[in-house]
Design a protein around this motif. Structure first.
Motif, short mmCIF file in Angstrom:
data_model
loop_
_atom_site.label_atom_id
_atom_site.label_comp_id
_atom_site.label_asym_id
_atom_site.label_seq_id
_atom_site.Cartn_x
_atom_site.Cartn_y
_atom_site.Cartn_z
N MET A 32 66.18 9.42 60.58
CA MET A 32 67.56 8.96 60.75
C MET A 32 67.59 7.74 61.64
O MET A 32 66.76 7.59 62.55
CB MET A 32 68.41 10.06 61.38
CG MET A 32 68.50 11.33 60.56
SD MET A 32 69.39 11.09 59.01
CE MET A 32 71.04 10.74 59.64
N GLY A 33 68.56 6.89 61.39
CA GLY A 33 68.68 5.69 62.20
C GLY A 33 70.12 5.37 62.52
O GLY A 33 71.05 5.86 61.87
N TRP A 34 70.28 4.56 63.56
CA TRP A 34 71.57 3.98 63.91
C TRP A 34 71.44 2.46 63.83
O TRP A 34 70.47 1.89 64.33
CB TRP A 34 72.00 4.37 65.32
CG TRP A 34 72.47 5.78 65.48
CD1 TRP A 34 71.74 6.85 65.90
CD2 TRP A 34 73.78 6.28 65.20
NE1 TRP A 34 72.52 7.98 65.91
CE2 TRP A 34 73.78 7.66 65.50
CE3 TRP A 34 74.97 5.70 64.75
CZ2 TRP A 34 74.92 8.47 65.35
CZ3 TRP A 34 76.09 6.49 64.61
CH2 TRP A 34 76.07 7.87 64.90
N PHE A 35 72.42 1.87 63.22
CA PHE A 35 72.52 0.42 63.14
C PHE A 35 73.90 0.02 63.64
O PHE A 35 74.79 0.86 63.77
CB PHE A 35 72.34 -0.06 61.69
CG PHE A 35 70.93 0.01 61.20
CD1 PHE A 35 70.34 1.25 60.89
CD2 PHE A 35 70.16 -1.13 61.03
CE1 PHE A 35 69.03 1.33 60.44
CE2 PHE A 35 68.85 -1.06 60.57
CZ PHE A 35 68.30 0.17 60.28
N ARG A 36 74.08 -1.26 63.90
CA ARG A 36 75.40 -1.74 64.29
C ARG A 36 75.64 -3.13 63.70
O ARG A 36 74.71 -3.86 63.39
CB ARG A 36 75.54 -1.78 65.81
CG ARG A 36 74.64 -2.79 66.52
CD ARG A 36 74.74 -2.61 68.03
NE ARG A 36 73.92 -3.59 68.75
CZ ARG A 36 73.73 -3.57 70.07
NH1 ARG A 36 74.30 -2.62 70.82
NH2 ARG A 36 72.98 -4.49 70.65
N ALA A 48 66.07 4.80 65.91
CA ALA A 48 65.70 5.69 64.82
C ALA A 48 64.90 6.86 65.38
O ALA A 48 64.33 6.78 66.48
CB ALA A 48 64.89 4.95 63.76
N ILE A 49 64.87 7.94 64.59
CA ILE A 49 64.20 9.15 65.04
C ILE A 49 63.56 9.82 63.84
O ILE A 49 64.12 9.85 62.74
CB ILE A 49 65.20 10.09 65.75
CG1 ILE A 49 64.49 11.27 66.40
CG2 ILE A 49 66.30 10.55 64.79
CD1 ILE A 49 65.40 12.05 67.35
N ARG A 107 63.07 0.15 61.20
CA ARG A 107 63.89 -0.92 61.76
C ARG A 107 64.59 -1.74 60.68
O ARG A 107 65.37 -2.63 60.99
CB ARG A 107 63.02 -1.85 62.60
CG ARG A 107 62.44 -1.17 63.82
CD ARG A 107 61.47 -2.07 64.57
NE ARG A 107 60.97 -1.38 65.74
CZ ARG A 107 61.56 -1.44 66.94
NH1 ARG A 107 62.64 -2.16 67.11
NH2 ARG A 107 61.06 -0.77 67.96
N ARG A 108 64.30 -1.43 59.43
CA ARG A 108 64.80 -2.26 58.32
C ARG A 108 65.91 -1.59 57.56
O ARG A 108 65.81 -0.43 57.16
CB ARG A 108 63.62 -2.60 57.40
CG ARG A 108 62.71 -3.62 58.04
CD ARG A 108 61.28 -3.58 57.56
NE ARG A 108 60.54 -4.70 58.13
CZ ARG A 108 60.06 -4.71 59.36
NH1 ARG A 108 60.22 -3.66 60.15
NH2 ARG A 108 59.41 -5.78 59.81
N VAL A 109 66.97 -2.34 57.31
CA VAL A 109 68.14 -1.80 56.61
C VAL A 109 67.74 -1.22 55.27
O VAL A 109 68.22 -0.14 54.88
CB VAL A 109 69.20 -2.91 56.43
CG1 VAL A 109 70.31 -2.44 55.49
CG2 VAL A 109 69.78 -3.32 57.78
#
Length: 125
Positions: A32-36, A48-49, A107-109
């Motif tokens: 899972m990841g968080w982006f903004r 991300a985790i 790290r990549r969308v």
């Protein structure tokens, strides 16, 4: 997979917020990841985790201030944000990757298959 992000809001600089992302629809066995995304800017990686939570990854801009975690029993991932700065203002999105893992990909969308609707974080100076 359906993802529902929540917890955004207005906070003063130096304050804290905790974002949550609840997943439903299938087994929560994804990285899972968080982006903004700030107005006029591209979506950027935040954190991300891994599925087991044994590995976490952070953007340099948030390392030491933000903490990503997850509770697989609740199908939920969290982003604890401390020492917030005005430059943290953005819409925050959670995302699930069914195929990728590791620092390089997460790290990549385009490593993520599913995205939540976003939650707005506004940090006032």
């Amino acid at each position: 997979v359906q993802l529902q992000a929540s917890g955004g809001g207005l906070v003063q600089a130096g304050g804290s917020l905790r974002l949550s992302c609840a997943a439903s629809g299938r087994t929560f066995s994804n990285c899972m990841g968080w982006f903004r995304q700030a107005p006029g800017k591209e979506r950027e990686f935040v954190a991300a985790i891994s599925w087991s939570a044994s590995s976490t990854y952070y953007a340099d801009s948030v390392r030491g201030r933000f903490t990503i975690s997850r509770e697989n029993a609740k199908n939920t991932v969290y982003l604890q944000m401390n020492s917030l700065k005005p430059e943290d203002t953005a819409v925050y999105y959670c995302a699930a990757s069914t195929s990728f893992s590791g620092n390089y990909y997460l790290r990549r969308v385009n490593a993520y298959d599913y995205w939540g609707q976003g939650t707005l974080v506004t940090v006032s100076s």
